[in-house]
Design a protein around this motif. Structure first.
Motif, mmCIF file in Angstrom:
data_model
loop_
_atom_site.group_PDB
_atom_site.id
_atom_site.type_symbol
_atom_site.label_atom_id
_atom_site.label_comp_id
_atom_site.label_asym_id
_atom_site.label_seq_id
_atom_site.Cartn_x
_atom_site.Cartn_y
_atom_site.Cartn_z
ATOM 1 N N LYS A 35 -14.539 -29.379 -44.023
ATOM 2 C CA LYS A 35 -15.185 -29.707 -42.746
ATOM 3 C C LYS A 35 -14.213 -29.796 -41.582
ATOM 4 O O LYS A 35 -14.580 -29.526 -40.429
ATOM 5 C CB LYS A 35 -15.984 -31.001 -42.865
ATOM 6 C CG LYS A 35 -15.187 -32.260 -43.125
ATOM 7 C CD LYS A 35 -16.110 -33.467 -43.196
ATOM 8 C CE LYS A 35 -15.342 -34.757 -43.428
ATOM 9 N NZ LYS A 35 -14.797 -34.836 -44.800
ATOM 10 N N GLY A 36 -12.964 -30.156 -41.860
ATOM 11 C CA GLY A 36 -11.997 -30.259 -40.778
ATOM 12 C C GLY A 36 -11.722 -28.950 -40.073
ATOM 13 O O GLY A 36 -11.323 -28.936 -38.904
ATOM 14 N N ILE A 37 -11.962 -27.831 -40.760
ATOM 15 C CA ILE A 37 -11.734 -26.514 -40.167
ATOM 16 C C ILE A 37 -12.776 -26.207 -39.095
ATOM 17 O O ILE A 37 -12.510 -25.456 -38.151
ATOM 18 C CB ILE A 37 -11.782 -25.420 -41.259
ATOM 19 C CG1 ILE A 37 -10.635 -25.608 -42.258
ATOM 20 C CG2 ILE A 37 -11.733 -24.019 -40.646
ATOM 21 C CD1 ILE A 37 -10.714 -24.671 -43.444
ATOM 22 N N PHE A 38 -13.945 -26.808 -39.217
ATOM 23 C CA PHE A 38 -15.069 -26.413 -38.378
ATOM 24 C C PHE A 38 -15.370 -27.375 -37.244
ATOM 25 O O PHE A 38 -16.425 -27.329 -36.636
ATOM 26 C CB PHE A 38 -16.307 -26.194 -39.260
ATOM 27 C CG PHE A 38 -16.049 -25.180 -40.347
ATOM 28 C CD1 PHE A 38 -15.797 -23.854 -40.023
ATOM 29 C CD2 PHE A 38 -15.999 -25.556 -41.669
ATOM 30 C CE1 PHE A 38 -15.527 -22.923 -41.003
ATOM 31 C CE2 PHE A 38 -15.728 -24.621 -42.666
ATOM 32 C CZ PHE A 38 -15.485 -23.303 -42.330
ATOM 33 N N GLY A 39 -14.388 -28.218 -36.923
ATOM 34 C CA GLY A 39 -14.418 -28.956 -35.674
ATOM 35 C C GLY A 39 -15.284 -30.209 -35.660
ATOM 36 O O GLY A 39 -16.144 -30.421 -36.503
ATOM 37 N N THR A 40 -15.015 -31.010 -34.637
ATOM 38 C CA THR A 40 -15.787 -32.226 -34.380
ATOM 39 C C THR A 40 -16.375 -32.136 -32.977
ATOM 40 O O THR A 40 -15.655 -31.922 -32.002
ATOM 41 C CB THR A 40 -14.897 -33.479 -34.478
ATOM 42 O OG1 THR A 40 -14.335 -33.554 -35.789
ATOM 43 C CG2 THR A 40 -15.705 -34.739 -34.204
#
Length: 301
Positions: A35-40
């Motif tokens: 999930k960290g690859i796909f941004g916040t």
């Protein structure tokens, strides 16, 4: 909610042809993705009585693949502990969320209101996150149209998308809806010049313009999108793509197209044109994004 989607071979061919213009929106995810690859993404809005607006935007961002999504409400306390049906969305008050430093992209304005608290929240975000990818919609645009200090702050943002409908565009330009609609190309260009921003002028054949680019004319969508909350969903879709790493203009064009194409899928699948709910758009766009990704890469090694 209708969930069986079908499009004809001819429709798929046309959609694939258009989607190929936005290759980064249709990349295959690697098996070791996290999930960290796909941004916040942070969605800020939701004054009292308008909590649904940021929920629509935040849920759309989740459906379109954002890694993590915050929803910030312009209320003294949170209206609920968790969003029914969407426990994946993290919640905070708008002022508290505005202080976070781990946000990749912002969507600000969905039901934000235009009172003192809303102006203060918007000013804080524009000041503290001027270098962030940021989309301003709805009440954020209404504040811009009457507050010179906020306008100056917005001009200082380096990665800004504005998404006005014709009435909001008229307010930003100090003109009338009739004049905006009479020359939509001039209107979208002028707003972009004023703010140094990528601008999405919504409506029939939505226009997307960025400094030093050709104007993108969108041909997806139908009258089913004339429904409350549709613009909030668009903001969430574009914001999700921004958080996932797309550049401003590509995120805006791909998001506008996916938003409209989802409505076209609903119409072709089930004849739904009257009575389309805004909350039905994003799950359809999710299906379409995955279907197109699979189709574009089916012959890849």
């Amino acid at each position: 909610m209708f969930s069986v989607f079908r499009i004809s071979g001819e429709s798929r061919r046309r959609m694939l042809q258009t989607a190929s213009q936005f290759p980064r929106a249709f990349k295959v995810r690697s098996e070791d993705a996290h999930k960290g690859i796909f941004g916040t993404l942070a969605v800020v809005g939701g004054a009292t009585g308008m909590s649904g607006a940021p929920i629509l935007a935040a849920s759309a961002a989740m459906y379109l693949g954002c890694g993590k999504v915050w929803a910030g409400f312009n209320q003294d306390t949170l209206p609920f502990a968790v969003i029914a049906g969407f426990p994946e969305i993290m919640l905070d008050t708008a002022d508290s969320l505005a202080k976070r430093q781990d946000i990749n992209a912002w969507v600000v304005g969905c039901g934000l209101g235009t009172g003192r608290a809303a102006v203060g929240t918007l000013a804080g975000i524009l000041t503290e996150h001027a270098d962030s990818q940021m989309l301003l919609d709805a009440d954020a645009l209404n504040i811009l149209s009457v507050n010179d200090e906020i306008r100056s702050m917005a001009r200082g943002c380096k990665n800004l998308i504005l998404t006005p409908h014709p009435a909001e565009a008229a307010r930003l330009l100090g003109t009338t809806v009739v004049q905006v609609q009479a020359d939509r190309t001039a209107a979208v260009r002028k707003i972009g010049e004023i703010f140094g921003a990528t601008v999405v002028l919504k409506g029939h054949k939505t226009l997307v313009a960025a400094p030093d680019t050709e104007i993108y004319i969108n041909h997806s969508g139908n009258a089913g999108l004339a429904t409350a909350g549709s613009g909030d969903v668009l903001g969430g879709i574009v914001g999700s793509l921004l958080a996932q790493g797309l550049k401003l203009f590509e995120a805006a064009c791909a998001g506008v197209w996916l938003h409209g194409a989802a409505a076209d899928v609903m119409m072709e699948s089930a004849g739904i044109k009257t009575g389309l709910l805004a909350g039905e758009i994003a799950p359809t766009a999710r299906w379409l994004r995955n279907d197109i990704t699979a189709s574009l890469h089916k012959n890849a090694v």
